[in-house]
Design a protein around this motif. Structure first.
Motif, PDB file in Angstrom:
ATOM      1  N   LEU A  45       0.827  -1.199   0.000  1.00 31.69           N
ATOM      2  CA  LEU A  45       0.000   0.000   0.000  1.00 31.69           C
ATOM      3  C   LEU A  45       0.868   1.257   0.000  1.00 31.69           C
ATOM      4  O   LEU A  45       0.583   2.213  -0.730  1.00 31.69           O
ATOM      5  CB  LEU A  45      -0.928   0.000   1.217  1.00 31.69           C
ATOM      6  N   ILE A  46       1.930   1.259   0.794  1.00 30.68           N
ATOM      7  CA  ILE A  46       2.828   2.408   0.825  1.00 30.68           C
ATOM      8  C   ILE A  46       3.485   2.595  -0.544  1.00 30.68           C
ATOM      9  O   ILE A  46       3.613   3.716  -1.044  1.00 30.68           O
ATOM     10  CB  ILE A  46       3.902   2.225   1.910  1.00 30.68           C
ATOM     11  N   ALA A  47       3.878   1.483  -1.179  1.00 32.65           N
ATOM     12  CA  ALA A  47       4.474   1.567  -2.514  1.00 32.65           C
ATOM     13  C   ALA A  47       3.478   2.143  -3.519  1.00 32.65           C
ATOM     14  O   ALA A  47       3.830   2.984  -4.358  1.00 32.65           O
ATOM     15  CB  ALA A  47       4.950   0.191  -2.967  1.00 32.65           C
ATOM     16  N   VAL A  48       2.226   1.707  -3.433  1.00 30.36           N
ATOM     17  CA  VAL A  48       1.189   2.214  -4.339  1.00 30.36           C
ATOM     18  C   VAL A  48       0.958   3.705  -4.111  1.00 30.36           C
ATOM     19  O   VAL A  48       0.812   4.479  -5.063  1.00 30.36           O
ATOM     20  CB  VAL A  48      -0.120   1.419  -4.149  1.00 30.36           C
ATOM     21  N   LEU A  49       0.936   4.124  -2.842  1.00 29.26           N
ATOM     22  CA  LEU A  49       0.723   5.542  -2.540  1.00 29.26           C
ATOM     23  C   LEU A  49       1.884   6.399  -3.036  1.00 29.26           C
ATOM     24  O   LEU A  49       1.677   7.511  -3.543  1.00 29.26           O
ATOM     25  CB  LEU A  49       0.522   5.726  -1.032  1.00 29.26           C
ATOM     26  N   PHE A  50       3.118   5.906  -2.895  1.00 23.72           N
ATOM     27  CA  PHE A  50       4.265   6.649  -3.409  1.00 23.72           C
ATOM     28  C   PHE A  50       4.209   6.732  -4.938  1.00 23.72           C
ATOM     29  O   PHE A  50       4.488   7.784  -5.520  1.00 23.72           O
ATOM     30  CB  PHE A  50       5.574   5.988  -2.959  1.00 23.72           C
ATOM     31  N   MET A  51       3.855   5.626  -5.579  1.00 21.29           N
ATOM     32  CA  MET A  51       3.736   5.640  -7.034  1.00 21.29           C
ATOM     33  C   MET A  51       2.604   6.565  -7.472  1.00 21.29           C
ATOM     34  O   MET A  51       2.716   7.280  -8.490  1.00 21.29           O
ATOM     35  CB  MET A  51       3.495   4.222  -7.553  1.00 21.29           C
ATOM     36  N   GLN A  52       1.519   6.561  -6.712  1.00 25.39           N
ATOM     37  CA  GLN A  52       0.407   7.458  -7.024  1.00 25.39           C
ATOM     38  C   GLN A  52       0.840   8.913  -6.958  1.00 25.39           C
ATOM     39  O   GLN A  52       0.504   9.712  -7.848  1.00 25.39           O
ATOM     40  CB  GLN A  52      -0.732   7.212  -6.020  1.00 25.39           C
ATOM     41  N   GLU A  53       1.629   9.269  -5.931  1.00 29.13           N
ATOM     42  CA  GLU A  53       2.111  10.644  -5.821  1.00 29.13           C
ATOM     43  C   GLU A  53       3.020  10.987  -6.990  1.00 29.13           C
ATOM     44  O   GLU A  53       2.970  12.101  -7.524  1.00 29.13           O
ATOM     45  CB  GLU A  53       2.860  10.826  -4.502  1.00 29.13           C
ATOM     46  N   GLY A  54       3.860  10.028  -7.390  1.00 30.06           N
ATOM     47  CA  GLY A  54       4.741  10.270  -8.517  1.00 30.06           C
ATOM     48  C   GLY A  54       3.975  10.491  -9.808  1.00 30.06           C
ATOM     49  O   GLY A  54       4.275  11.416 -10.576  1.00 30.06           O
ATOM     50  N   ILE A  55       2.968   9.653 -10.059  1.00 31.56           N
ATOM     51  CA  ILE A  55       2.167   9.779 -11.292  1.00 31.56           C
ATOM     52  C   ILE A  55       1.367  11.080 -11.284  1.00 31.56           C
ATOM     53  O   ILE A  55       1.313  11.804 -12.290  1.00 31.56           O
ATOM     54  CB  ILE A  55       1.240   8.561 -11.440  1.00 31.56           C
ATOM     55  N   LYS A  56       0.751  11.382 -10.133  1.00 32.01           N
ATOM     56  CA  LYS A  56      -0.013  12.628 -10.038  1.00 32.01           C
ATOM     57  C   LYS A  56       0.887  13.837 -10.272  1.00 32.01           C
ATOM     58  O   LYS A  56       0.497  14.820 -10.895  1.00 32.01           O
ATOM     59  CB  LYS A  56      -0.685  12.724  -8.673  1.00 32.01           C
ATOM     60  N   GLY A  57       2.101  13.759  -9.750  1.00 35.15           N
ATOM     61  CA  GLY A  57       3.036  14.866  -9.919  1.00 35.15           C
ATOM     62  C   GLY A  57       3.432  15.056 -11.375  1.00 35.15           C
ATOM     63  O   GLY A  57       3.476  16.189 -11.878  1.00 35.15           O
ATOM     64  N   VAL A  58       3.726  13.945 -12.065  1.00 33.85           N
ATOM     65  CA  VAL A  58       4.115  14.043 -13.484  1.00 33.85           C
ATOM     66  C   VAL A  58       2.954  14.572 -14.318  1.00 33.85           C
ATOM     67  O   VAL A  58       3.134  15.428 -15.201  1.00 33.85           O
ATOM     68  CB  VAL A  58       4.588  12.671 -14.000  1.00 33.85           C
ATOM     69  N   VAL A  59       1.742  14.072 -14.057  1.00 30.45           N
ATOM     70  CA  VAL A  59       0.571  14.566 -14.790  1.00 30.45           C
ATOM     71  C   VAL A  59       0.359  16.048 -14.502  1.00 30.45           C
ATOM     72  O   VAL A  59      -0.007  16.828 -15.391  1.00 30.45           O
ATOM     73  CB  VAL A  59      -0.677  13.745 -14.407  1.00 30.45           C
ATOM     74  N   GLY A  60       0.619  16.444 -13.249  1.00 27.62           N
ATOM     75  CA  GLY A  60       0.448  17.847 -12.881  1.00 27.62           C
ATOM     76  C   GLY A  60       1.415  18.781 -13.586  1.00 27.62           C
ATOM     77  O   GLY A  60       1.152  19.990 -13.672  1.00 27.62           O
ATOM     78  N   GLU A  61       2.531  18.239 -14.089  1.00 30.16           N
ATOM     79  CA  GLU A  61       3.481  19.081 -14.823  1.00 30.16           C
ATOM     80  C   GLU A  61       2.877  19.589 -16.129  1.00 30.16           C
ATOM     81  O   GLU A  61       3.346  20.581 -16.695  1.00 30.16           O
ATOM     82  CB  GLU A  61       4.760  18.286 -15.132  1.00 30.16           C
ATOM     83  N   PHE A  62       1.825  18.931 -16.626  1.00 25.64           N
ATOM     84  CA  PHE A  62       1.157  19.358 -17.858  1.00 25.64           C
ATOM     85  C   PHE A  62      -0.014  20.303 -17.572  1.00 25.64           C
ATOM     86  O   PHE A  62      -0.713  20.711 -18.501  1.00 25.64           O
ATOM     87  CB  PHE A  62       0.632  18.143 -18.629  1.00 25.64           C
ATOM     88  N   ARG A  63      -0.241  20.623 -16.302  1.00 24.46           N
ATOM     89  CA  ARG A  63      -1.396  21.437 -15.926  1.00 24.46           C
ATOM     90  C   ARG A  63      -0.948  22.693 -15.185  1.00 24.46           C
ATOM     91  O   ARG A  63       0.168  22.760 -14.677  1.00 24.46           O
ATOM     92  CB  ARG A  63      -2.360  20.625 -15.053  1.00 24.46           C
ATOM     93  N   VAL A  64      -1.857  23.634 -15.098  1.00 22.44           N
ATOM     94  CA  VAL A  64      -1.581  24.855 -14.334  1.00 22.44           C
ATOM     95  C   VAL A  64      -1.643  24.505 -12.848  1.00 22.44           C
ATOM     96  O   VAL A  64      -2.635  23.928 -12.394  1.00 22.44           O
ATOM     97  CB  VAL A  64      -2.603  25.954 -14.666  1.00 22.44           C
ATOM     98  N   PRO A  65      -0.614  24.805 -12.077  1.00 22.42           N
ATOM     99  CA  PRO A  65      -0.619  24.438 -10.654  1.00 22.42           C
ATOM    100  C   PRO A  65      -1.650  25.242  -9.870  1.00 22.42           C
ATOM    101  O   PRO A  65      -2.104  26.303 -10.312  1.00 22.42           O
ATOM    102  CB  PRO A  65       0.808  24.775 -10.202  1.00 22.42           C
ATOM    103  N   LYS A  66      -1.999  24.735  -8.716  1.00 20.59           N
ATOM    104  CA  LYS A  66      -2.960  25.411  -7.851  1.00 20.59           C
ATOM    105  C   LYS A  66      -2.406  26.773  -7.439  1.00 20.59           C
ATOM    106  O   LYS A  66      -1.287  26.876  -6.966  1.00 20.59           O
ATOM    107  CB  LYS A  66      -3.235  24.550  -6.611  1.00 20.59           C
ATOM    108  N   GLY A  67      -3.198  27.796  -7.639  1.00 18.03           N
ATOM    109  CA  GLY A  67      -2.766  29.155  -7.306  1.00 18.03           C
ATOM    110  C   GLY A  67      -2.017  29.845  -8.420  1.00 18.03           C
ATOM    111  O   GLY A  67      -1.648  31.019  -8.290  1.00 18.03           O
ATOM    112  N   GLY A  68      -1.772  29.133  -9.541  1.00 13.33           N
ATOM    113  CA  GLY A  68      -1.054  29.733 -10.661  1.00 13.33           C
ATOM    114  C   GLY A  68      -1.975  30.590 -11.522  1.00 13.33           C
ATOM    115  O   GLY A  68      -3.188  30.348 -11.599  1.00 13.33           O
ATOM    116  N   ASN A  69      -1.407  31.592 -12.170  1.00 12.99           N
ATOM    117  CA  ASN A  69      -2.172  32.487 -13.047  1.00 12.99           C
ATOM    118  C   ASN A  69      -2.196  31.897 -14.454  1.00 12.99           C
ATOM    119  O   ASN A  69      -1.162  31.828 -15.124  1.00 12.99           O
ATOM    120  CB  ASN A  69      -1.521  33.871 -13.065  1.00 12.99           C
TER     121      ASN A  69
END
Length: 636
Positions: free
Chosen positions: A130-154
């Motif tokens: 479960l910890i491995a899945v959660l770490f991988m989830q954070e990594g995937i979410k982070g990479v996907v977020g690189e293609f999006r406007v971050p929270k609080g960004g203009n």
């Protein structure tokens, strides 16, 4: 000293980078009330205290994601209350920590930590997965977020326009996968064919931190025409900026919290206490696996009591509390592992092979190895040392009978099993890495130069690095192997259960674990209630004790839920079926093995002790891979 510095550098990055990421997340979710400065300070303070006073100094402490989630829920609750608001959030959180500290101390005093002995391998493997899945989830979410406007960004900012936003994502992919691949490769550097032993050893020990620096440097290779902000980098206020250290004095605001909310703080305190009780205990258990034969005993109750005092201290200082974390804790233990009396083992193997070559009797073989052991062992009473050779003596003396069954004495294999891996138990590595984490607070301007995409790659690295040695993961992969190819598993070192447990039983047990993993993972997605994910793991105790024995035979459960990671020796293909017990045809008589098959190799290969260790131990749980020739193993 090298055996201390290398683990210190390795664990420092494994501890600091996730804490910085969680601090950045906490800063966004609490409108800047807390940041990476506070998460690093908490990790450093608690780590220093535990490394000096803790009963199990191998345990690594840090601010974990469940703490971030809990503080986020508490902030959202407080900011909407006019009599609390944002300005009293930390003061109210201080009262939550007071109640949490009291509950943890009561759990320690009344011996509640004894329940940890009821968690079997199935619970540890599920939690690790479960910890491995959660770490991988954070990594995937982070990479996907690189293609999006971050929270609080203009969104009107140039770097958030489509061409540059897409370019940032692609560059982030390059940095993330670059770090992931090179970090995984560097950890296996000792097995490379190229380079000197010292160079390969340096890369294996320090490769991961070096790769973080290398890929951070690569991020600056972008052209001057690229707008500032590509790639994105870690963000956190410097510790000396106005308001960054205002939380240190929240103790004077705690009396301004209305009495109603002081008593209401008991509700989140109960949830946090249960969360810390489970996380801290399981992390401590996985940091001191039995296979490492640690000299110092466990100290669950004492460490839980100490955790209670540390939670109180963090609450009064306005810091999010730290607790035992995974997978950093077992990673720390693994990085400190050394072969017991490495030179003794090497000399004993050479002596045994030489005796076998000279056609010596079994008694003479053991006598020569004992002489080598006594000659090179200088510490402790001889009687105590010779007790460690009892199992080896029994194996050697009965080897004549075993030769008839095809199980001759193998010096390399049996001596490794009788002289197991040891851990360099000390407090210095934990203390040093905690001091480095504390020093990172002052180095925040430098740390902010690390790209966020490098962090996402490191999260994925930690997730993947924790999988080898997890029997649940290995059985999961086994389900995808074609029936006609399963025999290849037997041609390499393999877990003993693949020979003794029918494949249908293995599949059913693995599917049960997978469904339960999905249940636990699903709980983490439930708003607010997501922090209650330890509850399914506590439910595993009665499930394992009362329900599973009614579904699976006890002899199979003892293999699938074994306390140790056991492997059987490899042998050539014999049948397309995986499990011997599923063979319908009678067994053919075993071909007698020619006596004295073990000869001195014509090519003497020099292998480093650390390389041997990599082959002997699992990487996630840090266990010794026992290699007994199973009773059902046979050469055809």
């Amino acid at each position: 000293m090298h055996r201390i510095l290398a683990p210190t550098a390795y664990i420092f990055f494994a501890s600091a980078l996730p804490v910085i990421a969680f601090g950045e997340q906490l800063g966004r979710d609490t409108d800047g009330t807390l940041s990476a400065v506070q998460t690093l300070a908490s990790t450093a303070v608690c780590g220093i205290i535990h490394s000096i006073l803790g009963g199990q100094p191998l345990l690594i402490l840090g601010v974990a994601e469940p703490t971030v989630l809990m503080y986020t829920y508490m902030f959202n609750f407080a900011k909407d209350r006019s009599d609390l608001g944002k300005h009293l959030f930390l003061a109210w959180a201080g009262w939550v920590c007071v109640w949490t500290s009291l509950l943890l101390c009561l759990l320690a005093i009344f011996g509640a930590c004894s329940i940890i002995s009821r968690f079997t391998r199935i619970a540890g493997e599920l939690f690790g997965m479960l910890i491995a899945v959660l770490f991988m989830q954070e990594g995937i979410k982070g990479v996907v977020g690189e293609f999006r406007v971050p929270k609080g960004g203009n969104p009107k900012n140039e770097v958030y326009q489509y061409p540059w936003l897409f370019a940032n994502g692609l560059f982030g992919l390059l940095l993330s996968f670059g770090l992931l691949i090179t970090a995984l490769k560097s950890r296996r550097a000792r097995a490379w064919r190229y380079g000197t032993g010292c160079l390969r050893g340096f890369i294996a020990d320090y490769g991961v931190p070096v790769m973080i620096l290398v890929w951070s440097a690569v991020s600056y290779s972008a052209s001057d025409k690229v707008p500032a902000g590509i790639p994105r980098r870690l963000f956190s206020p410097d510790p000396w900026t106005p308001g960054a250290s205002s939380n240190w004095t929240i103790i004077r605001d705690m009396l301004d919290v209305p009495a109603t909310y002081i008593f209401a703080a008991l509700i989140p305190a109960i949830m946090i206490a249960g969360l810390y009780f489970f996380d801290h205990s399981v992390a401590s258990q996985m940091a001191q696996q039995k296979d490492f034969n640690l000299k110092n005993p466990s100290a669950y109750h004492y460490d839980m009591l100490l955790l209670g005092f540390m939670v109180l201290l963090c609450g009064l200082l306005g810091l999010p509390p730290s607790n035992g974390v995974l997978p950093q804790s077992p990673m720390h233990t693994k990085s400190l592992a050394v072969l017991k009396r490495q030179m003794i083992r090497k000399k004993m193997v050479e002596s045994a092979k030489k005796s076998i070559e000279e056609q010596a009797s079994t008694l003479e073989i053991y006598g020569n190895m004992q002489e080598v052991f006594i000659e090179m062992e200088q510490k402790g009473p001889a009687s105590k040392d010779l007790n460690e050779l009892k199992d080896l003596k029994a194996i050697v003396l009965r080897s004549t009978e075993d030769e008839k069954d095809g199980n001759a004495f193998d010096p390399g294999k049996h001596i490794e099993a009788c002289l197991p891996v040891r851990v360099k138990e000390q407090r210095l590595s934990n203390l040093m890495q905690s001091l480095l984490v504390g020093g990172s607070v002052g180095l925040m301007p430098v740390i902010k130069k690390i790209p966020t995409s490098v962090l996402w790659g490191y999260f994925a690295y930690m997730a993947i690095e924790s999988l080898p040695g997890n029997q649940f993961w290995e059985r999961l992969l086994l389900l995808f192997i074609a029936p006609t190819r399963r025999y290849k598993i037997l041609e390499d070192l393999h877990a003993s259960f693949v020979e003794t447990v029918p494949f249908k039983t293995i599949a059913l047990f693995t599917i049960f674990q997978f469904i339960y993993l999905l249940l636990c993972f699903g709980v983490t997605w439930i708003p607010i209630a997501g922090i209650l994910f330890p509850i399914p793991f506590f439910l595993l105790i009665p499930i394992r004790q009362y329900i599973l024995p009614k579904i699976f035979e006890s002899k199979y459960m003892s293999e699938l839920d074994a306390a140790e990671y056991e492997e059987s020796a490899a042998f050539p293909r014999r049948d397309l079926s995986l499990s011997i017990r599923e063979l319908d045809t009678p067994r053919t008589p075993r071909t007698p093995r020619t006596p004295r098959v073990n000869r001195v190799d014509s090519i003497k290969e020099i292998i480093g002790d650390a390389e041997i260790l990599d082959e002997l131990t699992t990487r996630s749980r840090g266990e010794l891979k026992l290699r007994p020739v199973h009773v059902d193993s046979r050469d055809l």
